[in-house]
Design a protein around this motif. Structure first.
Motif, short mmCIF file in Angstrom:
data_model
loop_
_atom_site.label_atom_id
_atom_site.label_comp_id
_atom_site.label_asym_id
_atom_site.label_seq_id
_atom_site.Cartn_x
_atom_site.Cartn_y
_atom_site.Cartn_z
N TYR A 1 105.95 2.78 106.65
CA TYR A 1 106.65 3.35 106.55
C TYR A 1 108.34 3.13 107.22
CZ TYR A 1 107.63 8.13 109.96
OH TYR A 1 108.43 9.16 109.97
N HIS B 1 99.74 -0.03 104.49
CA HIS B 1 100.38 1.73 104.68
C HIS B 1 101.79 1.08 105.19
CE1 HIS B 1 96.94 2.76 103.75
NE2 HIS B 1 96.87 3.40 103.14
N LYS C 1 107.24 6.77 103.10
CA LYS C 1 106.12 5.94 102.74
C LYS C 1 105.93 4.99 101.16
CE LYS C 1 103.21 8.54 105.75
NZ LYS C 1 102.49 9.84 105.67
N VAL D 1 95.56 -4.20 101.89
CA VAL D 1 96.26 -3.23 101.63
C VAL D 1 97.37 -2.44 103.14
CG1 VAL D 1 95.85 -0.25 101.36
CG2 VAL D 1 94.39 -1.66 100.68
N VAL E 1 102.76 2.99 99.82
CA VAL E 1 101.09 2.04 99.69
C VAL E 1 100.88 0.76 99.58
CG1 VAL E 1 98.59 1.58 99.60
CG2 VAL E 1 99.95 3.56 100.75
N LYS F 1 99.32 -2.44 97.59
CA LYS F 1 97.46 -3.09 97.60
C LYS F 1 98.03 -4.57 96.96
CE LYS F 1 94.76 1.30 96.99
NZ LYS F 1 93.63 2.16 96.81
N TYR G 1 108.23 0.20 109.49
CA TYR G 1 107.07 -0.20 110.21
C TYR G 1 106.43 0.03 109.33
CZ TYR G 1 104.57 2.77 114.05
OH TYR G 1 103.85 3.70 114.76
N MET G 2 105.12 -1.15 110.04
CA MET G 2 104.01 -1.59 109.57
C MET G 2 102.80 -0.59 110.12
SD MET G 2 101.31 -4.32 108.60
CE MET G 2 101.86 -5.58 107.31
N MET G 3 102.38 0.40 109.53
CA MET G 3 101.71 1.85 109.76
C MET G 3 99.95 1.15 109.98
SD MET G 3 101.68 5.24 108.69
CE MET G 3 102.20 5.00 106.94
N SER G 4 99.54 0.12 109.02
CA SER G 4 98.25 -0.38 109.18
C SER G 4 98.65 -1.46 108.20
CB SER G 4 97.26 1.09 108.99
OG SER G 4 95.75 -0.10 108.58
N LEU G 5 97.35 -2.66 108.53
CA LEU G 5 96.49 -3.52 107.28
C LEU G 5 95.67 -3.22 107.26
CD1 LEU G 5 98.28 -6.87 107.16
CD2 LEU G 5 96.00 -6.75 107.25
N SER G 6 94.68 -2.41 106.60
CA SER G 6 93.38 -2.43 106.27
C SER G 6 92.66 -3.80 104.87
CB SER G 6 93.44 -1.74 105.84
OG SER G 6 94.26 -0.23 106.03
#
Lengths: 158, 383, 182
Positions: A75, A73, A82, A71, A84, A86, A55-60
């Motif tokens: 899960y 994130h 979890k 980055v 992170v 980078k 599960y990819m929470m976020s890509l920033s």
């Protein structure tokens, strides 16, 4: 698994491509990796039995001054842990491998990062602007961005 | 009158041509300013290409230019239907960075206003989903009830829609006398209306025919697309951050996580996604009742609010369970009173990305229902 | 105002209204305005509440239309971005005369909270189409919508339909004279 264990696990598999681990007791610890091997690392993160980050929470993406950073994130729905990840690339040649084929949700996240910060994702099937109009110039979230005076004969500043 | 000649069509000899249809950006069924470029073969959808950005209001740029307290009103304007829930992960992220322990009473007020807003959000979601299927009455019923919730939140914060009520370390104002009674009345009314809606809309055979077995989203695809909230739970995955990663005081309440069970249709279709929302309203009612009973009578809600917020260097990612799913904020601080970078993981943005996957092979009219069942807010999609 | 109120006038036992055709037409037009709902952002949610059972916007004789060709006025509710601006212009140009525009909320009035750093926000819809009524608020309360609607009706009621050019000339000449006098 804790961040240190994940770091060790990845280190034993990819060696020098796993650059460093930064442990933050209050917030999230993160692992910095080499962008060249990012795709394989992410593949392992998703499919390895003890990791299973499905599960990819976020890509920033973010502007680090000299460099651009991306980055991830992640899960795991199974293990409920979890991590992170980078990477950082130079502004002159901001190419990061696309992880769209691993997590389909990255498709739009990567397009957004390209749209606002100009990170180029190698291997993305349709890397075009997503939020701004297709003929917009520049990447607004870069620190050196200057707002244009007009767009299609409409005044931009107040 | 001549003889009517019946024309026999040889269907095998007819050519079928693919056609591209443009839906939106100004269209009442797109729930905002979404544009869908749809390729249809006859009436069967073969491809959907969403075009976003018609409401791109440069939220992340604003975050870099404003200081931490000033950002809260802009967060309200992201998912404007559930503004209370939006503010929460942001202030929690800052509290985590600043190491602030908020007073007990504040936690309970936050739970109650967030759950009230969750009910209001689901009321709009179910009402507009009903409208997409052609049912207008639930819309009127739900909006009548929603006014009661809105007036409670208005008395608390001063605004009807965009509250700006959360503060880092506390709340903008204390609750008013009679707040508990108002909440209990709302809970009672919500239960009554939901019982009516179950008969009127949910188990209506026309509604079932239209929404069951349409837009099936399997759990594997949902997780790969990082769907969350009722979209993921409608596919049978019991993932709820209020239970899985209990934040605030959610570990003190007894509530269930409704998932799509496939009573009608199959798990993961539009009907199951929709029923999850109706059941969640009931669970929210339970949480509100328990929170009202447990809430301490006294306590200063503004005691822990810092005068000036200056974050230490570092970064934080905080997510909470929004009515639409996981809402996350990634804040990078450079040690000043303004964030270096702030990224919002819009729930609707991620949930919407699944639509090309689940709408292929259905009728064009079903596409509108599939879109309605995902419950998007364009303010959060485009930010 | 109100043509119907004058029915009680004691001309020939009531039931007769003496007035201008223009008044009748304006009365009819102001009491049945169909609008193109242009829901863009937060204000549109407040406008949905306005349309629902509690506030009942249809008491003004308004009916929501989805096609600009059937609409009398356009309700711009929300933030206008550059990507959207051109579409609004196209829709406005498709509407038949007489047409009006109500700009709802701070964003479409002036850019609202996004006036300073919003690189993709048009700072006011009046930069691309003419606006008749501005409704302030972020978002406006339903009462503000009612007030805005009443202002639009007032404007329609005062409008000249016949001999427009002649009247304008007449008005201008009287203005010139009054200017000279002063």
């Amino acid at each position: 698994m804790t961040a240190a264990e994940i770091f060790e696990k990845l280190g034993s598999e990819f060696g020098s491509a796993i650059l460093s681990l930064t442990e933050e007791p209050a917030t999230d610890s993160f692992i910095t990796v080499d962008p060249a091997q990012l795709f394989d690392i992410c593949h392992t993160l998703r499919d390895e039995e003890s990791l299973l980050f499905d599960y990819m929470m976020s890509l920033s993406a973010l502007d680090l001054g000299e460099n651009l950073g991306v980055v991830y994130h992640l899960y795991s729905m199974t293990h409920r842990h979890k991590i992170v990840i980078k990477v950082s690339v130079s502004k002159e040649n901001p190419v990061v491998p696309s992880v769209e084929r691993i997590w389909r949700t990255a498709d739009w996240h990567e397009r957004e990062a390209y749209d606002l910060l100009g990170v180029k994702f190698d291997g993305h099937h349709n890397l075009i602007r997503i939020l701004l109009p297709y003929d917009w110039e520049g990447y607004p979230l870069r620190k050196d961005y200057v707002t244009p005076d007009t767009y299609h004969d409409m005044k931009v500043p107040y | 009158m001549g003889e009517i000649k019946r024309m026999d069509l040889e269907y095998s000899q007819l050519d079928s041509d693919r056609m591209r249809i443009n839906v939106g950006p100004q269209h009442p069924s797109t729930h905002g300013v979404l544009r869908l470029e749809v390729e249809v073969d006859g009436e069967i959808v073969t491809e959907v290409v969403p075009h976003l950005g018609y409401l791109h209001r440069s939220f992340e740029k604003h975050c870099e230019k404003l200081n931490y307290q000033q950002i809260i009103p802009f967060i309200d304007r992201m998912d404007y239907i559930s503004a209370m829930n939006n503010e929460w992960p942001y202030v929690m992220a800052l509290e985590k960075m600043l190491d602030i322990k908020v007073p007990e009473k504040v936690e309970y007020i936050r739970v109650i206003v967030a759950e009230l807003n969750r009910i209001a959000n689901h009321q709009i979601a179910v009402a507009t989903f009903g409208m997409d299927a052609g049912a207008f009455t639930p819309f009127l019923y739900y909006f009548r009830d929603r006014e009661a919730i809105i007036s409670i939140l208005e008395r608390l914060s001063g605004a009807r829609l965009l509250y700006n009520y959360f503060r880092v370390g506390g709340m903008a104002a204390d609750i008013y006398p009679g707040f508990k009674d108002d909440c209990l009345n709302v809970v009672k009314q919500v239960r009554k209306t939901n019982a009516e809606i179950m008969k009127l809309l949910i188990h209506n055979s026309i509604f079932i025919k239209r929404s069951a077995n349409v837009g099936i989203l399997t759990p594997e695809v949902a997780i790969n697309y990082a769907c969350s909230g009722p979209v993921l739970r409608g596919s049978g995955v019991a993932h709820d951050l209020r239970r899985d990663e209990p934040y605030s005081v959610y570990d003190r309440f007894d509530f269930e996580i409704p998932v799509g069970k496939g009573d009608v249709g199959v798990v993961g279709d539009c009907w199951n996604r929709n029923i999850v929302r109706v059941h969640e309203m009931e669970q929210s009612c339970r949480i509100i009742e328990q929170a009202l009973a447990q809430m301490p009578e006294t306590g200063d809600v503004k005691a822990m609010i810092p005068k000036r917020i200056k974050l230490p260097k570092g970064e934080v990612y905080m997510r909470t369970e929004n009515p639409k799913g996981d809402l996350g904020f990634y804040i990078v601080s450079n040690g000043t009173d303004k964030p270096e970078r702030m990224k919002a993981r819009g729930t609707s943005f991620v949930n919407l990305s699944v639509i090309p996957e689940i709408s292929k092979g259905y009728m064009f009219a079903d596409l509108i229902l599939i879109l309605g069942s995902i419950d998007i807010v364009l303010g959060e999609v485009d930010r | 105002m109100g043509l119907l109120n004058r029915l009680d006038d004691p001309y020939e036992g009531g039931g007769i209204v003496l007035g201008k055709v223009e008044e009748l037409l304006n009365w009819g037009r102001s009491k049945s305005d169909w609008y193109l709902h242009f829901g863009l952002a937060c204000c549109a949610i407040e406008f949905m509440a306005m349309n629902a059972s509690h506030f009942d916007f249809m008491r003004f004789g308004t009916i929501p239309r989805t096609s600009p060709r059937q609409a009398d006025f356009i309700m711009v509710t929300g933030t206008v971005t550059f990507k959207m601006a051109e579409r609004i212009k196209i829709l406005y140009e498709q509407m038949a005369e007489p047409k009006y525009v109500i700009s709802v909320g701070s964003c479409s009035n002036s850019g609202g909270p996004y006036w300073e750093h919003g690189y993709h926000v048009l700072k006011g819809v009046d930069r691309i189409i003419p606006v008749d009524v501005y409704i302030p608020g972020c978002p406006p309360r339903p009462e503000a919508f009612e007030e805005g609607m009443m202002q639009l009706q007032k404007k329609i009621n005062q409008q000249a339909i016949f001999n427009k050019r002649k009247r304008i000339e007449l008005e201008d000449s009287t203005k010139d004279e009054s200017n000279k006098e002063s």
